[in-house]
Enzyme design. Structure first.
Site, short mmCIF file in Angstrom:
data_model
loop_
_atom_site.label_atom_id
_atom_site.label_comp_id
_atom_site.label_asym_id
_atom_site.label_seq_id
_atom_site.Cartn_x
_atom_site.Cartn_y
_atom_site.Cartn_z
N LEU A 157 0.83 -1.20 0.00
CA LEU A 157 0.00 0.00 0.00
C LEU A 157 0.86 1.25 0.00
CD1 LEU A 157 -2.51 1.78 0.41
CD2 LEU A 157 -2.41 1.20 2.85
N TYR A 158 1.81 1.32 0.91
CA TYR A 158 2.62 2.54 1.02
C TYR A 158 3.43 2.79 -0.25
CZ TYR A 158 1.31 2.16 5.94
OH TYR A 158 0.61 2.07 7.10
N ARG A 159 3.97 1.75 -0.84
CA ARG A 159 4.71 1.92 -2.10
C ARG A 159 3.78 2.36 -3.22
NH1 ARG A 159 9.46 2.74 -0.05
NH2 ARG A 159 10.76 0.92 0.24
#
Length: 191
Positions: A157-159
């Site tokens: 998600l963060y990437r």
């Protein structure tokens, strides 16, 4: 054998401090289950989460299913000198980077303190919806967070939303696991 479908969520909404306090037990249960912590962790976290609600720039988002059960929660606030997480990250950054790089990241940022989705509700995009709703209108020119190292849904998600490495393989005081500190400018790019 077919996996059971994830429970649907009905709504993702901003919560006031009073609304989170009313649901604090549910929220911390999600945190404990999502992180795989022992249930005793809840007793330590409740006072900390309550204290965080008083910090400048605090905002919270909750996700609810059709039965009005909390299935996801995220909150954060403006990071600042003297806060435990800020000082821990500063120490780690100073050990590896020049002062200018440290000040670039640790100035004018929103600390994404918690973002958790109930395990039976993960994998359907709810984490990203909570993240985007929380950060839409968050104070600060950038956002920082820490997450345990390793290939997880959270990492993907963060990437996917553009977070970059700020500090890797860092050990916070009191936790033996390695963590990454990730950051990116605000606002987030549209989907």
């Amino acid at each position: 054998m077919t996996a059971a479908p994830s429970p649907r969520h009905d709504r993702v909404v901003e919560l006031s401090a009073d609304q989170l306090r009313q649901r604090l037990g549910e929220a911390i249960e999600i945190y404990v289950n999502a992180m795989g912590y022992p249930t005793s962790t809840a007793q330590q976290r409740a006072p900390m989460w309550s204290a965080h609600m008083l910090r400048p720039g605090w905002r919270c988002v909750g996700a609810f299913n059709e039965q009005d059960e909390l299935v996801g929660v995220g909150y954060g606030y403006l990071g600042n000198t003297g806060q435990w997480w800020h000082e821990q990250v500063r120490r780690g950054l100073l050990a590896r980077h020049e002062d200018d790089a440290v000040e670039t990241w640790l100035n004018d940022y929103f600390e994404l303190t918690e973002l958790h989705v109930r395990p039976d509700s993960q994998g359907g995009g709810l984490g990203e919806e909570v993240l985007r709703t929380l950060l839409d209108g968050a104070s600060g020119g950038k956002v920082l967070l820490s997450t345990p190292e390793g290939p997880t849904r959270a990492w993907r998600l963060y990437r996917r939303v553009g977070f970059q490495d700020v500090l890797r393989d860092y050990h916070f005081t009191g936790d033996p696991r390695p963590f990454a500190v990730l950051g990116r400018p605000l606002p987030l790019d549209p989907r």
